[in-house]
Motif scaffolding. Sequence first.
Motif, PDB file in Angstrom:
ATOM      1  N   PHE A 111      13.941  -7.211  21.155  1.00 19.53           N
ATOM      2  CA  PHE A 111      13.258  -6.250  20.291  1.00 19.53           C
ATOM      3  C   PHE A 111      13.425  -6.635  18.830  1.00 19.53           C
ATOM      4  N   ASP A 114      11.216  -9.522  18.063  1.00 17.46           N
ATOM      5  CA  ASP A 114       9.814  -9.126  17.981  1.00 17.46           C
ATOM      6  C   ASP A 114       9.493  -8.341  16.711  1.00 17.46           C
ATOM      7  N   GLU A 115      10.526  -7.808  16.058  1.00 20.10           N
ATOM      8  CA  GLU A 115      10.288  -7.149  14.767  1.00 20.10           C
ATOM      9  C   GLU A 115      10.281  -8.171  13.636  1.00 20.10           C
ATOM     10  N   ASN A 129      13.758  -4.278   5.722  1.00 14.47           N
ATOM     11  CA  ASN A 129      12.636  -3.643   6.412  1.00 14.47           C
ATOM     12  C   ASN A 129      12.686  -3.853   7.907  1.00 14.47           C
ATOM     13  N   ALA A 133      12.979  -0.853  10.643  1.00 15.85           N
ATOM     14  CA  ALA A 133      11.996  -0.635  11.707  1.00 15.85           C
ATOM     15  C   ALA A 133      12.677  -0.519  13.062  1.00 15.85           C
ATOM     16  N   ILE A 134      13.662  -1.381  13.304  1.00 19.15           N
ATOM     17  CA  ILE A 134      14.365  -1.331  14.594  1.00 19.15           C
ATOM     18  C   ILE A 134      15.093   0.005  14.733  1.00 19.15           C
ATOM     19  N   GLN A 136      14.348   2.819  13.408  1.00 20.56           N
ATOM     20  CA  GLN A 136      13.390   3.887  13.678  1.00 20.56           C
ATOM     21  C   GLN A 136      12.921   3.848  15.124  1.00 20.56           C
ATOM     22  N   ALA A 137      12.662   2.646  15.611  1.00 18.81           N
ATOM     23  CA  ALA A 137      12.195   2.525  16.989  1.00 18.81           C
ATOM     24  C   ALA A 137      13.269   3.007  17.963  1.00 18.81           C
ATOM     25  N   ASP A 138      14.520   2.632  17.674  1.00 18.10           N
ATOM     26  CA  ASP A 138      15.626   3.091  18.526  1.00 18.10           C
ATOM     27  C   ASP A 138      15.729   4.596  18.502  1.00 18.10           C
TER      28      ASP A 138
ATOM     29  N   TYR B  79       8.114   6.113  25.448  1.00 17.34           N
ATOM     30  CA  TYR B  79       8.284   4.946  24.588  1.00 17.34           C
ATOM     31  C   TYR B  79       9.258   3.945  25.192  1.00 17.34           C
ATOM     32  N   ARG B  83       8.335   0.148  25.973  1.00 15.62           N
ATOM     33  CA  ARG B  83       9.041  -0.954  25.309  1.00 15.62           C
ATOM     34  C   ARG B  83       9.420  -2.033  26.313  1.00 15.62           C
ATOM     35  N   TYR B 117       5.014   2.689  16.146  1.00 12.74           N
ATOM     36  CA  TYR B 117       5.880   1.796  16.929  1.00 12.74           C
ATOM     37  C   TYR B 117       5.230   1.417  18.244  1.00 12.74           C
ATOM     38  N   CYS B 124       2.226  -6.785  19.155  1.00 10.76           N
ATOM     39  CA  CYS B 124       3.154  -7.877  19.414  1.00 10.76           C
ATOM     40  C   CYS B 124       2.805  -8.583  20.714  1.00 10.76           C
ATOM     41  N   TYR B 152       2.959  -1.545   7.493  1.00  8.84           N
ATOM     42  CA  TYR B 152       3.712  -1.937   8.681  1.00  8.84           C
ATOM     43  C   TYR B 152       2.772  -2.478   9.745  1.00  8.84           C
ATOM     44  N   LYS B 156       1.305  -6.793  10.954  1.00 15.49           N
ATOM     45  CA  LYS B 156       1.264  -7.231  12.349  1.00 15.49           C
ATOM     46  C   LYS B 156      -0.155  -7.549  12.782  1.00 15.49           C
ATOM     47  N   GLU B 234      15.725  -7.373  -2.354  1.00 15.41           N
ATOM     48  CA  GLU B 234      15.127  -7.234  -1.037  1.00 15.41           C
ATOM     49  C   GLU B 234      14.685  -8.572  -0.450  1.00 15.41           C
TER      50      GLU B 234
END
Lengths: 154, 799
Positions: A111, A114-115, A129, A133-134, A136-138, B79, B83, B117, B124, B152, B156, B234
């Motif tokens: 995962f 893939d991010e 970032n 994102a990870i 948030q997905a979790d 989800y 996944r 997501y 992906c 975001y 992608k 960043e």
Amino acid sequence: MQFMLLFSRQGKLRLQKWYVPLSDKEKKKITRELVQTVLARKPKMCSFLEWRDLKIVYKRYASLYFCCAIEDQDNELITLEIIHRYVELLDKYFGSVCELDIIFNFEKAYFILDEFLLGGEAQETSKKNVLKAIEQADLLQESEDEYLSVKIFK
Amino acid sequence: MSPSVRLQEMIRVIRSARTQGEERGVIQRECAAIRAQFRQADNGGRSHNLAKLLYVHMLGYPAHFGQMECVRLIASPRYSEKRVGYLGAMMLLDEKQDASLLITNSIKNDLSHSSQYVQSLALCTLACMGSAEMCRDLAPEIDRLLRASNSYIKKKAALCAVHIVRKVPELGELFTPAARSLLSEKNHGVLHGAVVLITELCERNPETLEQFRKTVPDLVQIMKGLVTTGYSPEHNVAGISDPFLQVRILRLLRILGRNNDAASDAMNDLLAQVATNTDSSKTAGSAVLYETVLTVMDIKSESGLRVLAVNILGRFLLNNDRNIRYISMTSLQKIVVTDHNAVQRHRGTIVDCLKDPDASVKRRALELSLALVSAVNIRSMMKELLLFLSSCPPELKAQAACGIFNAAERYAPSQRWHIDTILHVLTTAGGDVRDETVPNLIQLITTASDLHCYTVHKLYRALITDISQQSLVQVACWCIGEYGDLLLRGECDEIEPVQVSEDDVLDALETVLQSHMSSPATRGFALTATMKLSTRITDNVDRIRSIVSIYGSCIDVELQQRAVEYNALFKKYDHMRAAVLERMPVIDKSSPDHSNGESGGGALKEVEPPKLKQGEAVTAQEPANQVCDLLDLLGGSEEPPQPGPILGSTAPGPASTAGGDLLDLLGGLETPETPETPALTPAPTLTVYEKNGVTLKLHCHKQSETGLTVTLTASNSSDWDMSSFTLQAAVPKSVQLHMKAPSGDFLPARGTATLTQTVLLNNPNKVMLKMRIRMSYTSQGSAFQDTMQIDSFPGPACH
């Protein structure tokens, strides 16, 4: 990038990400040959080698080899940076990552990959970032599971 | 117990299996359980079961029964299940599987899902394993996402579009407008995706490339921003602001600036700035510099910038980091042809890299060193290269040997040096050289006539030291056979004299003959050499006779044949032996290839079977049934001409100049086809040339519909003898020409004898027959040459 392989010093595969369509048999053959070639290299040698018509970039982190196959026009040095960035991401996520983390949580390793990479190219150049994102997905996954388990117990 | 612990538990159990068999047992049990679970209805643990299966798959066990489960999970509203389902799809389903089509609909739905997501999962997966059909179906969706979504998703979608364009190039046009507008985004991820997409579009479509050239100023602006702004936490990597994006932009600039002056000018300043300001102490900086150098060398940059780029590469060459050195040599290899002098400046460092313990670096250094060899530095470079050859890894030996030979051939300062170099290579790497090295070396030796003594001594010494390197042994045997008399004479100016007796020489040859290390070809060489010595030595002819007769019953058919023929030379044709075994004439380099593919190489060509008439100095054997299209031969074609020299049609001097002249000669020989009626009456003789006392007469005789025999008769009415008289003929391309052996090459004065040469012609297309003949001869010590053209052949029969 055509594919990325992670394997241990004993040649055991820990992660494989293929960005080109190949049959299972071909993938196994390539993996076997490449693992052999890379493991045969001595420690102080160059991180780049030519294999078939691809350029292979590999780096060893503790007991794991991170190996990427890139095409002719790709920049080898930046691929080294990509590998390093992925290791940093894993490190931040697992907190001082080691091989066992990747073995027992392989799906999380995927995962995270893939991010960071999509279709073989880097999709996000900011470490922050990707990790956000990870996270948030979790969270999404956990809250959903929680919600559903609450529902079940009702 | 939460299901995910079961996954980890399974992993633990598998890992604790002590043998392969135990592991297989555990896995079979687990797979059976998983299969049972898959068949059940939704039980909340589906994703974990699939995860277990994916682990098993990674270990190398079959997992195709999980494919349908992936499809089901992807369609699930949860989800966590999506996944794992998508992960499974990427691992188990590739575009070759039928099941992959089933997920197209799910992907389509998920692309418009409310949660970003979920959208991300779909994007992906599509970018990883989307087949061409899936891409075609979903391309409009991707385009929509490119335009109207958050950053975001945009980043992608951009990379997904890249995948689509790779699979279905025609769809590139669909994404072009959106790609253009993405360049004005601020988000680095989106910018990066946009640049990758534009790169892909430009590489595939030259019109799109034209369109995007207008974006060069924008790209320059973005780069400037990245290079000049202060520290940005960043995106910072080792002091470089977003090296990933910088590298991609530089790569795009390269494509846009290639072959275009305006675009190259626009980016000149920027490239100079990046080249000077980027800190290359860490890999990130070096990566950016590397990409910059590649771009500078590929576009139409001004010379100052190019010099700067080459200097950067030179700096890289001295870097401690082996990776950087390797990269630098790879880049130098690309520019060594165009910027040769600039690269020459770094020759010393490159040659040092030949000694690097890393094989990849060695390979690069070898290629680069070979490219840098020039007439000026040949001696010092060759010293290094030969040193390298003696210690290089086996996989590079063949390449090194080949490169050394090429370099030696092009830049050899003297023949002796050339021969020495080749001998050195043969002693160190004889097993890795190509087959044509032997005949090439032999040819070289014959041309260096003043070095025959030196060469044969050196080769003899090499031979008695070591007979394992076949190529070396073959050449040595040949030389000893040819120049054995020089060897026995003992003295030689360029080498310390060593007394070699006839017995020593024969011993050496016999050792080669009997050794199990010698290949059949080598033994052939040795036997022939032994035979040749029979005319060059005085005392031990009987020994030679006995050696030869022993091999008359050898199992190897090749050796047996030779021995039998040589025996015949001793017995029935002893009167011809001296003439047959005389010194070979100088072999001409660009005349037909001398090795005949089978074992035996040059040696086979030297000895005629006794059945050939008139023993002469010309001892080359003409293989029967050989058609030589002379026009092709001398027209400078790349192919090596057919094997076997052809009597009378080899030019005495270097054929390259002769070939060039003849090419001019043959310029106007093509004629349109004219239908002719055949007549079978024999034709009269025509005098075609009469000058300086030489008269050439031509006689035609029609053999068949298309075949014709032309006999050329030459006579000499002057007061001086003419020697080395040769004739060459050329005919229009569609006509086949076969020159038979001339009756001789000596034309005595005052017409006391004539020479004849027969030429067989085959004219299948019945074109107008024309022939150009060139003759060359030596008279009163000087060489003469003349050409004539025969436009009309005598008699209707010859058309």
